[in-house]
Design a protein around this motif. Structure first.
Motif, PDB file in Angstrom:
ATOM      1  N   GLU A 205       0.850  -1.190   0.000  1.00 30.09           N
ATOM      2  CA  GLU A 205       0.000   0.000   0.000  1.00 30.09           C
ATOM      3  C   GLU A 205       0.883   1.238   0.000  1.00 30.09           C
ATOM      4  O   GLU A 205       2.095   1.151   0.185  1.00 30.09           O
ATOM      5  N   ASP A 206       0.247   2.369  -0.159  1.00 28.02           N
ATOM      6  CA  ASP A 206       0.977   3.637  -0.211  1.00 28.02           C
ATOM      7  C   ASP A 206       1.798   3.847   1.063  1.00 28.02           C
ATOM      8  O   ASP A 206       1.296   3.703   2.172  1.00 28.02           O
ATOM      9  N   ALA A 207       3.086   4.174   0.881  1.00 32.12           N
ATOM     10  CA  ALA A 207       3.979   4.316   2.033  1.00 32.12           C
ATOM     11  C   ALA A 207       3.655   5.552   2.865  1.00 32.12           C
ATOM     12  O   ALA A 207       3.718   5.514   4.089  1.00 32.12           O
ATOM     13  N   SER A 208       3.312   6.641   2.205  1.00 30.98           N
ATOM     14  CA  SER A 208       3.073   7.879   2.955  1.00 30.98           C
ATOM     15  C   SER A 208       1.679   7.919   3.558  1.00 30.98           C
ATOM     16  O   SER A 208       1.454   8.580   4.567  1.00 30.98           O
ATOM     17  N   GLY A 209       0.759   7.233   2.942  1.00 36.63           N
ATOM     18  CA  GLY A 209      -0.621   7.255   3.416  1.00 36.63           C
ATOM     19  C   GLY A 209      -1.399   8.441   2.884  1.00 36.63           C
ATOM     20  O   GLY A 209      -2.602   8.539   3.091  1.00 36.63           O
ATOM     21  N   LEU A 210      -0.713   9.354   2.218  1.00 35.22           N
ATOM     22  CA  LEU A 210      -1.386  10.556   1.728  1.00 35.22           C
ATOM     23  C   LEU A 210      -1.932  10.392   0.312  1.00 35.22           C
ATOM     24  O   LEU A 210      -2.620  11.259  -0.190  1.00 35.22           O
ATOM     25  N   PHE A 211      -1.564   9.308  -0.316  1.00 39.73           N
ATOM     26  CA  PHE A 211      -2.062   9.021  -1.664  1.00 39.73           C
ATOM     27  C   PHE A 211      -2.762   7.665  -1.602  1.00 39.73           C
ATOM     28  O   PHE A 211      -2.348   6.794  -0.849  1.00 39.73           O
ATOM     29  N   ARG A 212      -3.809   7.520  -2.400  1.00 45.86           N
ATOM     30  CA  ARG A 212      -4.496   6.219  -2.357  1.00 45.86           C
ATOM     31  C   ARG A 212      -4.017   5.374  -3.540  1.00 45.86           C
ATOM     32  O   ARG A 212      -4.653   5.352  -4.597  1.00 45.86           O
TER      33      ARG A 212
END
Lengths: 166, 281
Positions: B122-129
């Motif tokens: 999944e996205d590493a930063s969590g800010l992008f889906r």
């Protein structure tokens, strides 16, 4: 330059934790940015150029593993090291409280920069949810420093004793 | 050396007692005998000794028995753990089988060459889906290819390297998909949103939408084939500027629970198949 492997390894370790473990604990958008914490710590404690280089490489990895355009996190992390390096050179930064305050500020600015870049690109509109994400993520990231900083300090002591890095 | 009279007497008496006891115990038909008397006299002692003997035996037996039970318990616990793991694995395989069966149905329905890929991150930063899948350019996966599952569209490939690719989900604010409301045939732009899952924007004000209306792809964006399920309408409201109506859409695909996806190896502008990738069809 002997400190670069340490910064990279801890940064990558944190990135793995962030991707593999924190996903299950926090909602996707709100999970703390542990890599940013390593970058802040590097800026405050490490040698300037090594910090910059590590921050850039860690940012690049983060860019590749997230949907961010290539270079976004690299730039944000390098800017973070520039700022924290400046703070470290000019102020006495020792305690956890000061590090916490710096992290809070850096996280807030970093996440704002990420969302602003998306806003400029026309991907997001300014909605209340974004403000909530930025604030909660900032707080969670800063709170994570309380746990991570002692570990990094201890690991750094051990590493510098073995490798002779200062 | 001669023993004293006391010693000899004692020896004789005791030996005689022994012999008497021996003989009296042979003939049980006799009533009250000396042996009987001895037995009676020694009964309490005998009982006490027997009691302790039994208890000691019980303790030993139960101790050794418990040791055995402990070992057996350990083995059984291991067995239960192994069987439980096996059950979980089998259940997982069963679920995977069901999912793959569904995906195979979808593959056979689609007119385009497709490829099944697994979600590996999944996205590493969590800010992008976004998510990472385990197929890349070597498998014929290139940017702007549609990604879907039987329940509905998932997103599109945004980056692709040798063995993996990044998929932007339809819930990411950067994603826009040209869609239609199936019942009314009204067109709108489906975009991701941080506040809601997806929003169907720029719908005509006159449109008569209902909650639960199916939203399907229009096929006009050049990425998603026509008629694929995008989601269902959840709520309807006027847009910020009041010129249009917008609707909140719940994606058909359970975005956060995806494990395998189908990549459509081509776009409507023509298949972007690399030479030698035909086997992936």
């Amino acid at each position: 330059m002997k400190d670069i492997p340490f910064f990279l390894l801890t940064g990558l370790g944190c990135l793995v934790i962030q991707c593999a473990i924190l996903n299950h604990i926090f909602p996707m958008e709100l999970k703390p940015d542990l890599t940013l914490l390593v970058v802040v710590w590097t800026g405050l404690n490490g040698e300037y150029v090594s910090g910059l280089l590590s921050a850039f490489l860690l940012g690049l990895t983060q860019d590749l593993l997230s949907g961010a355009p290539l270079g976004l996190f690299s730039a944000v992390y390098v800017a973070t090291v520039i700022f924290t390096g400046y703070v470290s050179d000019n102020f006495h930064v020792e305690g956890l409280g000061t590090s916490f305050a710096i992290t809070l500020l850096v996280s807030l600015v970093s996440f704002c920069v990420v969302f602003t870049s998306r806003w400029f690109a026309g991907h997001v509109t300014l909605e209340p949810e974004i403000v909530k994400i930025i604030l909660v993520k900032t707080i969670l990231t800063s709170l994570s420093l309380i746990m991570l900083k002692p570990m990094l300090d201890k690991a750094w002591k051990g590493y510098s004793r073995i490798v002779g890095a200062t | 050396m001669f023993r004293s009279i006391r010693d000899v007497t004692a020896a004789v008496v005791l030996l005689s007692l022994g012999i008497i006891l021996l003989f009296s115990s042979i003939d049980k038909s006799q009533g009250w005998t000396f042996a009987g008397f001895v037995y009676s006299a020694f009964k309490p002692i005998d009982q006490t000794v027997t009691f302790f003997q039994q208890k000691a035996g019980e303790i030993f037996r139960s101790y050794f028995w418990l040791v055995g039970v402990g070992e057996e318990n350990r083995l059984l616990t291991e067995e239960v753990r192994r069987l439980r793991t096996e059950i979980v694995t089998l259940k997982e395989k069963d679920l995977e089988n069901k999912r793959l069966k569904k995906i195979l149905t979808l593959k056979s329905k689609l007119d385009y060459p497709t490829l099944v890929a697994q979600i590996i991150g999944e996205d590493a930063s969590g800010l992008f889906r976004t998510v990472l899948i385990n197929k890349g350019t070597t498998d014929g996966v290139f940017p702007d290819m549609a990604v879907t599952v039987p329940e509905g569209i998932v997103g599109k490939i945004v980056r692709s390297s040798g063995t993996m690719a990044q998929v932007a989900m339809i819930t990411d604010p950067s994603m826009s998909v040209d869609c239609r409301v199936e019942r009314t045939r009204d067109r709108g732009l489906l975009t991701g949103s941080y506040s809601y899952s997806c929003v169907l924007q720029y719908l005509n004000k006159e449109v008569k939408l209902q909650k639960g209306d199916l939203v399907v792809t229009s096929g006009l964006d050049g990425i998603f084939p026509k008629g694929m399920v995008a989601g269902t309408i959840d709520s309807i409201r006027s847009s910020e500027h009041g010129l249009f109506v917008e609707a909140t859409v719940t994606p058909g695909a359970k975005i956060s629970e995806l494990e395998e996806v189908v990549v459509i190896l081509g776009t409507q502008g023509g298949f972007s198949m690399e030479p030698g990738q035909e086997r992936n069809r």
